[in-house]
Design a protein around this motif. Sequence first.
Motif, PDB file in Angstrom:
ATOM      1  N   VAL A   1       6.233   5.051   0.588  1.00 22.97           N
ATOM      2  CA  VAL A   1       5.563   6.582   1.100  1.00 22.97           C
ATOM      3  C   VAL A   1       4.642   7.856   0.329  1.00 22.97           C
ATOM      4  O   VAL A   1       5.439   8.047  -0.687  1.00 22.97           O
ATOM      5  CB  VAL A   1       6.716   7.210   1.622  1.00 22.97           C
ATOM      6  N   SER A   2       4.314   7.907   0.158  1.00 19.41           N
ATOM      7  CA  SER A   2       2.974   9.244  -0.816  1.00 19.41           C
ATOM      8  C   SER A   2       3.075  10.134  -0.781  1.00 19.41           C
ATOM      9  O   SER A   2       2.435  10.992  -1.464  1.00 19.41           O
ATOM     10  CB  SER A   2       1.379   8.329  -1.310  1.00 19.41           C
ATOM     11  N   ASP A   3       2.893  10.401   0.855  1.00 17.06           N
ATOM     12  CA  ASP A   3       2.869  12.106   1.748  1.00 17.06           C
ATOM     13  C   ASP A   3       3.125  12.151   2.450  1.00 17.06           C
ATOM     14  O   ASP A   3       3.473  10.289   3.178  1.00 17.06           O
ATOM     15  CB  ASP A   3       0.973  12.077   1.218  1.00 17.06           C
ATOM     16  N   SER A   4       3.405  13.466   2.902  1.00 16.48           N
ATOM     17  CA  SER A   4       4.408  13.396   4.485  1.00 16.48           C
ATOM     18  C   SER A   4       3.055  14.463   5.182  1.00 16.48           C
ATOM     19  O   SER A   4       2.989  15.476   4.951  1.00 16.48           O
ATOM     20  CB  SER A   4       6.062  14.256   4.055  1.00 16.48           C
ATOM     21  N   LEU A   5       2.962  13.983   6.487  1.00 17.73           N
ATOM     22  CA  LEU A   5       2.303  15.014   7.396  1.00 17.73           C
ATOM     23  C   LEU A   5       3.271  16.042   7.672  1.00 17.73           C
ATOM     24  O   LEU A   5       2.727  16.796   8.371  1.00 17.73           O
ATOM     25  CB  LEU A   5       1.613  14.366   8.077  1.00 17.73           C
ATOM     26  N   VAL A   6       4.073  16.310   7.650  1.00 14.63           N
ATOM     27  CA  VAL A   6       4.903  17.011   7.473  1.00 14.63           C
ATOM     28  C   VAL A   6       5.618  18.004   7.309  1.00 14.63           C
ATOM     29  O   VAL A   6       5.447  19.026   8.215  1.00 14.63           O
ATOM     30  CB  VAL A   6       6.942  16.733   8.465  1.00 14.63           C
TER      31      VAL A   6
ATOM     32  N   GLY B   1       0.639  -0.840  -0.051  1.00 17.48           N
ATOM     33  CA  GLY B   1      -0.194  -0.326  -0.233  1.00 17.48           C
ATOM     34  C   GLY B   1       0.767   0.854  -0.048  1.00 17.48           C
ATOM     35  O   GLY B   1       1.966   1.134   0.017  1.00 17.48           O
ATOM     36  N   SER B   2       0.337   2.529   0.484  1.00 15.19           N
ATOM     37  CA  SER B   2       0.755   3.658   0.381  1.00 15.19           C
ATOM     38  C   SER B   2       0.981   4.223   1.973  1.00 15.19           C
ATOM     39  O   SER B   2      -0.341   3.928   2.615  1.00 15.19           O
ATOM     40  CB  SER B   2       0.327   4.938  -0.736  1.00 15.19           C
ATOM     41  N   CYS B   3       1.713   5.255   2.015  1.00 20.88           N
ATOM     42  CA  CYS B   3       1.730   5.469   3.791  1.00 20.88           C
ATOM     43  C   CYS B   3       1.509   7.007   3.163  1.00 20.88           C
ATOM     44  O   CYS B   3       2.587   7.675   2.680  1.00 20.88           O
ATOM     45  CB  CYS B   3       2.009   5.168   4.382  1.00 20.88           C
ATOM     46  N   GLY B   4       1.726   8.086   4.990  1.00 19.72           N
ATOM     47  CA  GLY B   4       1.798   9.562   4.836  1.00 19.72           C
ATOM     48  C   GLY B   4       3.160   9.455   6.177  1.00 19.72           C
ATOM     49  O   GLY B   4       2.957   8.735   7.063  1.00 19.72           O
ATOM     50  N   ALA B   5       3.769  10.012   5.908  1.00 10.06           N
ATOM     51  CA  ALA B   5       5.009   9.562   6.775  1.00 10.06           C
ATOM     52  C   ALA B   5       4.706  10.781   7.926  1.00 10.06           C
ATOM     53  O   ALA B   5       4.141  12.178   8.436  1.00 10.06           O
ATOM     54  CB  ALA B   5       6.366  10.167   5.530  1.00 10.06           C
TER      55      ALA B   5
ATOM     56  N   ALA C   1       4.159   6.123  10.091  1.00 15.21           N
ATOM     57  CA  ALA C   1       3.653   6.004   9.049  1.00 15.21           C
ATOM     58  C   ALA C   1       2.552   5.807   9.052  1.00 15.21           C
ATOM     59  O   ALA C   1       1.989   5.223  10.021  1.00 15.21           O
ATOM     60  CB  ALA C   1       4.560   5.638   8.213  1.00 15.21           C
ATOM     61  N   VAL C   2       1.150   7.513   8.757  1.00 19.29           N
ATOM     62  CA  VAL C   2       0.237   5.987   8.637  1.00 19.29           C
ATOM     63  C   VAL C   2      -0.566   5.364   7.032  1.00 19.29           C
ATOM     64  O   VAL C   2       0.195   6.418   6.427  1.00 19.29           O
ATOM     65  CB  VAL C   2      -1.177   7.617   8.899  1.00 19.29           C
ATOM     66  N   GLU C   3      -1.607   4.285   7.514  1.00 16.14           N
ATOM     67  CA  GLU C   3      -2.121   4.084   6.022  1.00 16.14           C
ATOM     68  C   GLU C   3      -3.454   3.935   7.138  1.00 16.14           C
ATOM     69  O   GLU C   3      -4.024   4.443   8.232  1.00 16.14           O
ATOM     70  CB  GLU C   3      -1.853   2.763   6.097  1.00 16.14           C
ATOM     71  N   MET C   4      -4.656   2.538   6.486  1.00 12.59           N
ATOM     72  CA  MET C   4      -5.798   2.719   7.309  1.00 12.59           C
ATOM     73  C   MET C   4      -5.930   0.711   7.611  1.00 12.59           C
ATOM     74  O   MET C   4      -7.324   0.550   7.392  1.00 12.59           O
ATOM     75  CB  MET C   4      -6.230   3.608   5.875  1.00 12.59           C
ATOM     76  N   GLU C   5      -5.150  -0.216   7.091  1.00  9.85           N
ATOM     77  CA  GLU C   5      -5.714  -1.735   7.086  1.00  9.85           C
ATOM     78  C   GLU C   5      -4.964  -2.549   7.694  1.00  9.85           C
ATOM     79  O   GLU C   5      -5.068  -3.422   7.889  1.00  9.85           O
ATOM     80  CB  GLU C   5      -5.734  -1.694   5.692  1.00  9.85           C
TER      81      GLU C   5
ATOM     82  N   VAL D   1      -9.923   7.111  10.963  1.00  7.15           N
ATOM     83  CA  VAL D   1      -9.963   8.568   9.850  1.00  7.15           C
ATOM     84  C   VAL D   1      -8.671   8.932   8.646  1.00  7.15           C
ATOM     85  O   VAL D   1      -8.231   9.023   9.567  1.00  7.15           O
ATOM     86  CB  VAL D   1     -10.632   9.144  11.151  1.00  7.15           C
ATOM     87  N   PHE D   2      -9.381   9.339   8.366  1.00 10.63           N
ATOM     88  CA  PHE D   2      -8.415   9.690   7.046  1.00 10.63           C
ATOM     89  C   PHE D   2      -8.131  10.984   7.126  1.00 10.63           C
ATOM     90  O   PHE D   2      -7.314  11.966   7.093  1.00 10.63           O
ATOM     91  CB  PHE D   2      -8.989   9.619   5.376  1.00 10.63           C
ATOM     92  N   TYR D   3     -10.001  11.851   7.627  1.00 11.09           N
ATOM     93  CA  TYR D   3      -9.812  13.664   7.299  1.00 11.09           C
ATOM     94  C   TYR D   3     -10.064  14.505   8.766  1.00 11.09           C
ATOM     95  O   TYR D   3     -11.404  13.467   9.295  1.00 11.09           O
ATOM     96  CB  TYR D   3     -10.909  14.474   6.587  1.00 11.09           C
TER      97      TYR D   3
HETATM   98  N1  HPA Z   1      -3.652   8.835   5.695  1.00 18.92           N
HETATM   99  C1  HPA Z   1      -4.249   8.092   6.178  1.00 18.92           C
HETATM  100  N2  HPA Z   1      -4.058   6.966   5.254  1.00 18.92           N
HETATM  101  C2  HPA Z   1      -2.659   7.183   4.640  1.00 18.92           C
HETATM  102  C3  HPA Z   1      -2.116   8.271   3.974  1.00 18.92           C
HETATM  103  C4  HPA Z   1      -2.657   9.385   5.351  1.00 18.92           C
HETATM  104  O1  HPA Z   1      -2.084  10.075   5.346  1.00 18.92           O
HETATM  105  N3  HPA Z   1      -1.349   8.739   2.861  1.00 18.92           N
HETATM  106  C5  HPA Z   1      -0.977   7.688   2.460  1.00 18.92           C
HETATM  107  N4  HPA Z   1      -2.360   6.829   2.967  1.00 18.92           N
END
Ligand code: HPA
Length: 237
Positions: free
Chosen positions: A207-212, A92-96, A182-186, A162-164
């Motif tokens: 890593v697809s995005d960074s919260l930092v 999957g992908s995740c946010g740092a 890092a964050v994902e949802m599964e 929760v994503f948002y």
């Molecule tokens: N939040 C939750 N799941 C994600 C994110 C994120 O920012 N990026 C990729 N999967």
Amino acid sequence: MATPTPHIEAKKGDIAKTVLMPGDPLRAKFIADTYLEDVKRFNTVRNMFGYTGTYKGQLISVMGSGMGMPSIGIYSYELYTFYDVDNIIRVGSCGAYTDTIDLYDVLLASSAYSESSYASVQSKQDLKPYTYPSKHLNQAIKEAAQRLNIPIKEGIIHSSYVFYRENFDDYKTIFQDYGAIAVEMESFALFHNAHITGKHAACILTVSDSLVTKEATSSEERQNAFTKMMEIALALA
Ligand code: HPA
């Protein structure tokens, strides 16, 4: 013998012992089209496509999980329980959550932290904040990454439900208090299902995005980074 479940129309025997699970069913199609030979589609219910084929002569399946713990909870449970699947590797992908992780890094989950009640509700147990992947799958993934010369970082990931979030900076507390990088949802639900069914699960993330830094990747760049992660996962076939 026919074994359709409410969500998977495949017959028993149509699905390999090892299943790679991206969140997006179209990504499952892409993996099957790009990497597998002698491909057969085994599921179209809800467009949650699943395929079985061979990779370097070894049978392997790939199926979408959908987004979030309720979705991967359903599909992984049915795969383990009704289709005799032994190994599920989430790709999957995740946010740092920390600036020590860069966009496109490949991460291996050493455990999943969650505030979710998925595990406690699923099997009537006390709320526990972490679930764990299979040690032997993680070891095999690290060895495959080394063989392929692909750097991989290991750490705790946050399975958020929760994503948002209203308070965007909540991630700082989760990083500090629970060690999640890092964050994902599964993964929290996937690891729990593997545990209660006596099966095996692991999770590799790009890593697809960074919260930092608030940086995000383009879909084309994501595709390239994704290729590295897929090569590692497919090496487990
Ligand atoms: N939040 C939750 N799941 C994600 C994110 C994120 O920012 N990026 C990729 N999967």
